[in-house]
Design a protein around this motif. Structure first.
Motif, PDB file in Angstrom:
ATOM      1  N   ALA A 140       0.734  -1.138  -0.085  1.00 26.77           N
ATOM      2  CA  ALA A 140      -0.119  -0.118  -0.073  1.00 26.77           C
ATOM      3  C   ALA A 140       0.868   1.247   0.011  1.00 26.77           C
ATOM      4  N   SER A 141       2.165   1.086   0.532  1.00 29.43           N
ATOM      5  CA  SER A 141       2.956   2.385   0.294  1.00 29.43           C
ATOM      6  C   SER A 141       3.623   2.571  -0.773  1.00 29.43           C
ATOM      7  N   ALA A 142       3.471   1.682  -2.000  1.00 30.45           N
ATOM      8  CA  ALA A 142       4.018   1.574  -3.138  1.00 30.45           C
ATOM      9  C   ALA A 142       4.032   3.202  -3.734  1.00 30.45           C
ATOM     10  N   ASN A 145       8.146   6.553  -1.893  1.00 32.80           N
ATOM     11  CA  ASN A 145       9.229   6.696  -1.762  1.00 32.80           C
ATOM     12  C   ASN A 145       9.760   5.815  -0.525  1.00 32.80           C
ATOM     13  N   VAL A 146       9.173   4.734  -0.223  1.00 34.48           N
ATOM     14  CA  VAL A 146       9.351   3.670   0.650  1.00 34.48           C
ATOM     15  C   VAL A 146      10.112   2.608  -0.086  1.00 34.48           C
ATOM     16  N   VAL A 147      11.083   1.936   0.515  1.00 33.52           N
ATOM     17  CA  VAL A 147      12.034   1.096  -0.314  1.00 33.52           C
ATOM     18  C   VAL A 147      11.022  -0.398  -0.391  1.00 33.52           C
ATOM     19  N   LEU A 173      10.203  -9.527  -2.634  1.00 32.66           N
ATOM     20  CA  LEU A 173       9.310 -10.615  -2.866  1.00 32.66           C
ATOM     21  C   LEU A 173       8.447 -10.382  -4.194  1.00 32.66           C
ATOM     22  N   GLU A 174       8.118 -11.750  -4.812  1.00 29.43           N
ATOM     23  CA  GLU A 174       7.714 -11.745  -6.045  1.00 29.43           C
ATOM     24  C   GLU A 174       6.444 -10.977  -6.188  1.00 29.43           C
ATOM     25  N   GLY A 175       6.309 -10.144  -7.435  1.00 29.28           N
ATOM     26  CA  GLY A 175       5.227  -9.194  -7.563  1.00 29.28           C
ATOM     27  C   GLY A 175       5.416  -7.716  -7.066  1.00 29.28           C
ATOM     28  N   TRP A 176       6.592  -7.550  -6.393  1.00 32.52           N
ATOM     29  CA  TRP A 176       6.887  -6.370  -5.843  1.00 32.52           C
ATOM     30  C   TRP A 176       7.477  -5.221  -7.070  1.00 32.52           C
ATOM     31  N   PRO A 177       7.461  -4.067  -6.802  1.00 31.34           N
ATOM     32  CA  PRO A 177       7.980  -3.093  -7.961  1.00 31.34           C
ATOM     33  C   PRO A 177       9.468  -3.287  -7.938  1.00 31.34           C
TER      34      PRO A 177
END
Length: 671
Positions: A140-142, A145-147, A173-177
């Protein structure tokens, strides 16, 4: 720490004996009454105190104070010193983890301190305490500016140990930006009033200037390089200080630190394994420097460039364990720093012997029984029959192209050196699929075995005899330098008067002096370097770096070097010019054969723009290895007349674009 014949017993046999902080061998024997004893007669049971703001771990020798829940290090207490870390800094800025990262396409690098949000006790006994500080990324923090990274920072303290261990697990993890990380480290800022003596190696240690000395000094070509104009220690006046002058190759950087004179206490960063580092055994990086600062660099783009780092694609899964490293403290009543340095080296050897640590409790850190090994023998088939590859570097790294181990930061690497018969054994390898890579001093190019190596827990693989066929099309007509991946054999000038670091005046690492790039202009103010095969001596006549020339105060222009040689006969076949580079920075080499650059015809060969390694400015003698092969038609060469090869370094504008040559060779056509 192991017991020696003339040493003091430390921490053995359940710690039934008194604990001492220093022992020596016969070459540095110190009477026992000069060795500072612990204030306990036996190793004390561990104590753990947890409060909302601080977690304290105490074994009676060292007390570690950790910020709860961020996991940063607020204090390290030892032998009557309430805190060896800098008291004027905030708690969170004394001992801290951080990374440099950005999201692809944004182009803005963010320094993230990896402040955690949860604390957990992993183990608590009289003999061992391990604690964990974690932070988990929330999708949800995508975009905020959160790593996008899960982080688990771990600390371990053992009963009777004069220090503590630290490691971290990073997970994407898989699916992350997508995510780019260009550096990861653990840094310590020591008490500046106590720690003034720095030690990196037997040769590289000295009393250092202070941060205030730098603050009131003269900044030179870049902010890291400062001329000390009015230092607190008058003997340092007129010296140049630059943190890059204290860089070190991975293979040589397993212990470094600082010593306090009163009381006589040492703080040491010990790296017992290179498996979690990146870029191979020759990758240089920072160690200790003015602050007083001690660093554990897990990976960085120093001497590598912005194209190197952990680059995670959109939805790519990745996890890596960095460490454990050992933060060691020692003390004695002597006045010479040599005693503590020698002890730190012995402790380093003891830590290396214990690797992989059986006490680390993360399931992501495999113990020795979960690892495998590989044995084999490497030969080189270059000129004549195959010969054992002596003192070759052989390593396992993730599968990719030849030489790709230089650029690999995501995975683990396991390196060793061959014996005189070319044999090698690589032990304690994590389970996984690898390629076997190698390079041999005195031989150009890179070896890669053509079969994947699959390591399983407990496996012992006998790979047999391997043969490396290095690049060669024909016999050597002439050569310049030694193919060892450094430019150290070439001419390194003295520094300009008034720009000296006294540590390197009589050193084998003279290249670490500041401003050597400008010495090229002093030696060749109008005409560039000309090297005559059979007459010139590369140790005296080949400048260590092909740099720009200073044409005016702030104007730097390209330079063109010449290699002159004669041939008694010329074949109609194709000759081969091999150009091996030890480093490159914003460089572009162009080659002409028997025709100077007139600006009319294109060059015979060009590398294109290569390198962002900055080894020239950062006082290195090598960085990334590059190898180019240039076909030279026999029709372009002259018989019994002077042949000339022109090599132009095209890019200019500042002092720092250029290359360092490793080795140049001209081969005749194949016979």
């Amino acid at each position: 720490m192991e017991t020696t014949r003339n040493g003091l017993l430390m921490g053995c046999f359940g710690f039934m004996f008194s604990f001492f902080f220093f022992f020596v061998d016969s070459t540095t024997a110190i009477p026992s009454h000069r060795v500072l004893q612990s204030n306990v007669t036996a190793a004390s049971p561990l104590q753990l105190h947890v409060s909302p703001g601080i977690v304290e771990i105490d074994n009676g020798i060292v007390k570690l104070s950790l910020i709860n829940p961020t996991g940063q290090i607020a204090g390290v207490s030892y032998h009557g010193i309430g805190n060896i870390l800098e008291p004027e800094f905030k708690d969170s800025q004394r001992g801290y983890w951080d990374i440099g990262w950005d999201a692809p396409g944004i182009g803005k690098n963010v320094i993230d301190p990896l402040n955690c949000k949860e604390f957990k006790i992993i183990a608590q006994t009289n003999d061992q305490i391990e604690v964990s500080f974690t932070i988990k990324w929330n999708p949800a923090s995508a975009g905020q500016n959160v790593v996008p990274l899960n982080v688990d920072k771990r600390y371990i303290m053992l009963r009777g140990s004069s220090g503590f261990y630290a490691y971290a697990i990073f997970e994407h993890l898989e699916g992350w930006p997508a995510l780019n990380i260009d550096r990861a480290r653990l840094a310590f800022k020591l008490d500046k009033k106590r720690f003034r003596y720095m030690a990196i190696s037997d040769e590289r240690q000295r009393t250092m200037p202070t941060e205030d000395d730098r603050k009131f000094g003269k900044v030179l070509a870049y902010k890291e390089a400062v001329l000390l104009t009015n230092p607190s220690d008058p003997t340092l006046k007129g010296e140049v200080d630059d943190k890059y002058q204290y860089s070190c190759d991975n293979k040589d950087s397993h212990v470094h630190g600082w010593i306090s004179s009163s009381p006589h206490v040492g703080f040491w960063v010990i790296t017992p394994s290179d498996e979690f580092r990146a870029g191979g055994p020759l990758k240089p990086d920072l160690t200790s420097h003015v602050g007083p600062t001690s660093l554990s660099i897990f990976f960085s783009d120093h001497y590598a460039g912005p194209a190197f780092g952990v680059f995670l694609q959109n939805k790519e899964q990745w996890k890596k364990v960095f460490g454990p490293i050992f933060l060691y403290l020692n003390s004695d009543t002597a006045t010479q720093p040599t005693t503590l340095w020698q002890d730190a080296k012995k402790q380093t050897a003891a830590e290396i012997a214990k690797w992989p640590y059986e006490f680390a409790l993360s399931p992501d850190f495999p113990h020795s029984k979960q690892r495998g090994s590989l044995r084999g023998r490497l030969f080189v088939h270059d000129v004549g029959p195959p010969k054992p590859a002596r003192s070759a570097y052989v390593g396992l790294a993730p599968p990719r192209n030849v030489g790709s181990w230089q650029d690999n930061y995501k995975g683990y690497q396991f390196w060793t050196e061959t014996g005189q018969d070319g044999s090698f054994t690589i032990t304690n390898v994590r389970a996984g699929t690898y390629n076997l890579y190698a390079w041999v001093p005195g031989i150009i190019g890179d070896f890669k075995h053509n079969v994947d190596i699959i390591i399983k827990p407990g496996s012992v693989i006998q790979i047999g005899n391997l043969v490396y066929n290095p690049p060669r099309n024909g016999p050597t007509l002439w050569e310049i330098g030694i193919p060892d991946r450094t430019a150290s054999e070439f001419y390194v000038p003295d520094p300009a008067p008034g720009l000296v670091n006294k540590l390197y005046l009589k050193s084998t690492q003279k290249f670490r002096q500041y401003g050597l790039w400008d010495r090229y202009t002093d030696l060749y103010p109008k005409n560039d370097l000309i090297y005559t095969v059979g007459v010139s001596n590369y140790a005296k006549d080949w400048f260590f770096a092909h740099v720009t020339r200073r044409a005016d105060k702030n104007i730097y222009v390209p330079t063109t070097w010449q290699i002159s040689f004669n041939l008694r006969t010329v074949s109609r076949g194709s000759y081969t010019l091999r150009i091996a580079l030890a480093a490159a920075h914003n460089a572009q080499l162009q080659v002409w054969i028997n025709e100077a650059n007139t600006g009319v015809k294109p060059p015979h060969f060009t590398t294109g723009r290569i390198g962002r390694e900055n080894a020239i400015a950062r006082h290195g003698i090598h960085a990334r290895y590059w190898l180019f092969s240039v076909n030279v038609p026999g029709s372009q060469l002259l018989i019994n007349r002077t042949n000339k090869i022109y090599i132009k370094q095209l890019d200019a504008g500042t002092p720092f674009p250029g290359v360092m040559y490793d080795y140049i060779r001209l081969e005749a056509p194949s016979t």
